[in-house]
Design a protein around this motif. Structure first.
Motif, PDB file in Angstrom:
ATOM      1  N   GLN A 101     -30.299 -43.066  98.871  1.00 45.58           N
ATOM      2  CA  GLN A 101     -30.652 -42.887 100.286  1.00 45.58           C
ATOM      3  C   GLN A 101     -30.824 -41.416 100.591  1.00 45.58           C
ATOM      4  N   LYS A 188     -20.833 -55.958 102.017  1.00 45.29           N
ATOM      5  CA  LYS A 188     -21.933 -55.015 102.134  1.00 45.29           C
ATOM      6  C   LYS A 188     -22.757 -54.873 100.852  1.00 45.29           C
ATOM      7  N   TYR A 189     -22.107 -54.948  99.703  1.00 42.37           N
ATOM      8  CA  TYR A 189     -22.830 -54.664  98.454  1.00 42.37           C
ATOM      9  C   TYR A 189     -22.802 -55.811  97.453  1.00 42.37           C
TER      10      TYR A 189
ATOM     11  N   ASN B 110     -22.359 -35.076 104.761  1.00 42.95           N
ATOM     12  CA  ASN B 110     -21.433 -35.933 105.538  1.00 42.95           C
ATOM     13  C   ASN B 110     -20.706 -35.207 106.665  1.00 42.95           C
ATOM     14  N   ARG B 111     -21.367 -34.236 107.268  1.00 41.45           N
ATOM     15  CA  ARG B 111     -20.770 -33.589 108.439  1.00 41.45           C
ATOM     16  C   ARG B 111     -21.570 -34.001 109.659  1.00 41.45           C
ATOM     17  N   SER B 143     -26.913 -46.593 107.782  1.00 48.66           N
ATOM     18  CA  SER B 143     -26.228 -47.789 107.301  1.00 48.66           C
ATOM     19  C   SER B 143     -25.982 -47.777 105.796  1.00 48.66           C
ATOM     20  N   GLY B 145     -26.805 -44.908 103.675  1.00 43.11           N
ATOM     21  CA  GLY B 145     -26.423 -43.583 103.212  1.00 43.11           C
ATOM     22  C   GLY B 145     -24.977 -43.273 103.534  1.00 43.11           C
ATOM     23  N   ASP B 146     -24.456 -43.929 104.518  1.00 41.98           N
ATOM     24  CA  ASP B 146     -23.079 -43.664 104.947  1.00 41.98           C
ATOM     25  C   ASP B 146     -22.315 -44.988 104.872  1.00 41.98           C
ATOM     26  N   PRO B 147     -21.883 -45.360 103.681  1.00 49.57           N
ATOM     27  CA  PRO B 147     -21.417 -46.725 103.459  1.00 49.57           C
ATOM     28  C   PRO B 147     -20.210 -47.137 104.280  1.00 49.57           C
ATOM     29  N   PHE B 148     -19.349 -46.207 104.603  1.00 55.40           N
ATOM     30  CA  PHE B 148     -18.150 -46.640 105.318  1.00 55.40           C
ATOM     31  C   PHE B 148     -18.226 -46.330 106.812  1.00 55.40           C
ATOM     32  N   HIS B 149     -19.443 -46.374 107.327  1.00 59.77           N
ATOM     33  CA  HIS B 149     -19.682 -46.300 108.774  1.00 59.77           C
ATOM     34  C   HIS B 149     -19.177 -45.024 109.436  1.00 59.77           C
ATOM     35  N   GLU B 150     -19.290 -43.906 108.786  1.00 60.70           N
ATOM     36  CA  GLU B 150     -18.904 -42.678 109.482  1.00 60.70           C
ATOM     37  C   GLU B 150     -20.053 -42.293 110.394  1.00 60.70           C
TER      38      GLU B 150
END
Lengths: 201, 366
Positions: A101, A188-189, B110-111, B143, B145-150
């Protein structure tokens, strides 16, 4: 089989294996993979097809098992062998998607290969992605694996993806169990999880 | 049996009377078709007609990806900050989005970054559509690129035209419906009022009275203007007390706006009366004028839902300017000087309509 046929067979085998054989250094191997990735990203295929092709390409480039174990750190103790196997399978998808991504944000990425440096038993490969206005550094920590190399961590600018996952997993596993984490990763995966749409960047 | 035969005679006689007014018959069919076409066309637009100026201070891959998603749903225009803010202040755009510098670098590491959305809350529905597209773009970008919903993209909203960030749908709809009903009343009361002179036989006396025709028409319109202004004021006051509808900060601006809106509509009604030469023609002509003007002027649904060409045509409608002036005063809390050009346009519109109407209007010969 005649000598002539044997010679032809050997030549064919040599030609087939030549690209791998020539990828002698970590930098060359990385360059080879990233240029193939760039060619896929630059095609006019839809997002899902690009993602699938890139995932296939990166299978022999990303050591996601090692990354997954590094990301779990001390929490690995909470996992049974069966859970660990499942986690590593899901983590492969998670890591590949995360990396891809980020890569797919660049519409026509231009990679620059800065060089390679041996560090603590690994080889560090420094690359950049150049955009008209900016430059993004991407560093790969590589280890040799037979006739090729595997990336055991990727650092985008100052963010190590493995470290980032370690922090996120630490947060999740401090509050919940391994099964809870696997549950959310499965949703999710896992098989049957929603596929990304074609128009996603 | 005898009565039944008489009923048929009356029926035949009335049918012949109706058929005699060919124009009324044509209006009965043609006008509704035109109205249906216009209303159907006004529903043909969508969010892709909404202009979204974007200030791209990032110029990086994440900003480009976001803009790409926005372009699929909105009319995105990359501008500098000053131009973007001007577009919002002039009500040409509901919001300008500022994508901050270094956003891509921050996102990829991730900032979190804060996107500024500088808005005109009076264009509530356009704004809602923009926010919906933003959510979609944020989800698309985040969704996977940021797997844990940050949450990596935060949004800070600030109004460029007033204190409030949001208006209720009632606050946006009440002025539209109030304008519609005042227009309806004026069109029919003016047209029927003038044609009634013929029925009462007073038109002949007016024609030979020692008074200029414009003075007679002007006097009649002035009475309607006062009634229309009272009606609009009462409807808006009802909205204020019942639904907390804001009436703005300036009583003078509010009063002048009501007068300008009603003047333009009252004078336009003379043209309707001139076009509809019989009582039978007033209803189809009046209704069609009212339907078309209210619909394209943004009284019933958001202006942006119309196709671009219709938005251009709507600039010639006094309802468009009326709604814009009312929103300026009531929702954007603008004063007389700021809303002045629109009020001048409406008064000029009234003067031109009065001149045209007075020239066209003729009493039928008795």
């Amino acid at each position: 089989m005649t000598d002539m046929r044997r010679l032809l067979l050997l030549c064919s085998l040599w030609l087939a294996l030549a690209p791998a054989a020539f990828a002698a250094t970590a930098l060359d191997y990385t360059r080879n993979i990233l240029e193939k990735a760039r060619a896929i990203v630059n095609t006019d295929q839809d997002h899902n097809k690009k993602l699938a092709d890139l995932q296939a390409l990166l299978k022999d480039f990303l050591d996601t098992d090692q990354m997954g174990r590094d990301a779990l750190a001390d929490h690995a103790k909470q996992f049974s062998p069966a859970q660990m196997t499942e986690f590593l399978g899901l983590f492969r998808t998670l890591f590949q998607r995360t990396y891809l991504q980020k890569l797919l944000f660049f519409e026509k990425p231009v990679f620059d290969y800065v060089g390679e440096t041996p560090v603590d038993g690994f080889t560090r490969v420094d690359t950049t992605i150049d955009t008209p206005r900016d430059q993004f550094s991407v560093t790969y920590r590589m280890r040799p694996a037979g006739d090729h190399w595997l990336a055991t961590d990727i650092q985008v600018e100052d963010l190590s993806l493995t470290n980032n996952f370690r922090q996120q997993l630490d947060r999740l596993l401090s509050k919940g169990s391994a099964e809870t984490l696997l549950d959310s990763m499965r949703r999710k995966y896992g098989k049957g999880a929603a596929e990304p749409k074609d128009d996603e960047p | 049996m005898n009565n039944l035969r008489k009923l048929l005679w009356v029926f035949r006689k009335d049918l012949r009377l109706i058929a005699r007014d060919r124009a009324a018959l044509a209006f009965m069919v043609i006008v509704p078709i035109i109205v249906i076409l216009v209303v159907a066309e006004t529903q043909g637009g969508g969010s892709e007609n909404i202009l979204l100026p974007v200030v791209n201070e990032d110029q990086g891959p994440v900003a480009n990806a976001l803009i790409k998603v926005f372009r699929e749903h909105l009319d995105v225009k990359e501008v500098d900050r000053a131009t973007g803010e001007n577009l919002v202040r002039r009500s040409e755009a509901a919001a300008v989005m500022v994508l901050p510098g270094e956003m891509s670098k921050r996102y990829l590491t991730n900032r979190p970054s804060t996107i500024e959305l500088l808005t005109d809350p009076a264009q509530g529905r356009e704004l809602s559509a923009i926010k919906a597209v933003m959510l979609l773009a944020d989800r698309d970008a985040a969704s996977l690129g940021d797997p844990f919903h940050e949450e990596l993209l935060d949004m800070k909203e600030r109004s460029l035209v007033g204190d409030r960030l949001k208006f209720s749908s009632l606050e946006q709809n009440v002025p539209g419906f109030a304008v519609t009903f005042v227009l309806l009343s004026l069109v029919f009361s003016v047209a029927f009022g003038l044609r009634d002179e013929e029925a009462w036989g007073t038109s002949g006396r007016i024609a030979i009275a020692p008074v200029a025709p414009w003075a007679v028409l002007g006097g009649k319109l002035l009475a309607r203007l006062v009634m229309g202004a009272l009606q609009l004021t009462l409807l808006l006051l009802f909205g204020h007390f019942m639904y907390k509808l804001s009436l703005g900060h300036s009583v003078l601006a509010f009063t002048l706006t009501v007068l300008a809106v009603v003047s333009s509509m009252a004078c336009f009604s003379v043209i309707v009366a001139a076009v509809a030469r019989t009582r039978e023609q007033i209803i189809p002509v009046g209704l069609s004028a009212m339907f078309i003007l209210a619909s394209i002027g943004g009284c019933w649904w958001p202006f942006f839902e119309q196709p671009r060409w219709m938005q251009t045509v709507a600039q010639a409608a006094m309802t468009t300017w009326s709604m814009s002036a009312l929103h300026d005063v009531m929702l954007r809390q603008r004063g007389v000087l700021e809303v002045g050009p629109k009020l001048l346009f409406l008064f000029a519109y009234a003067a031109v309509c009065f001149a045209i109407g007075q020239r066209l209007f003729r009493y039928a010969e008795s």
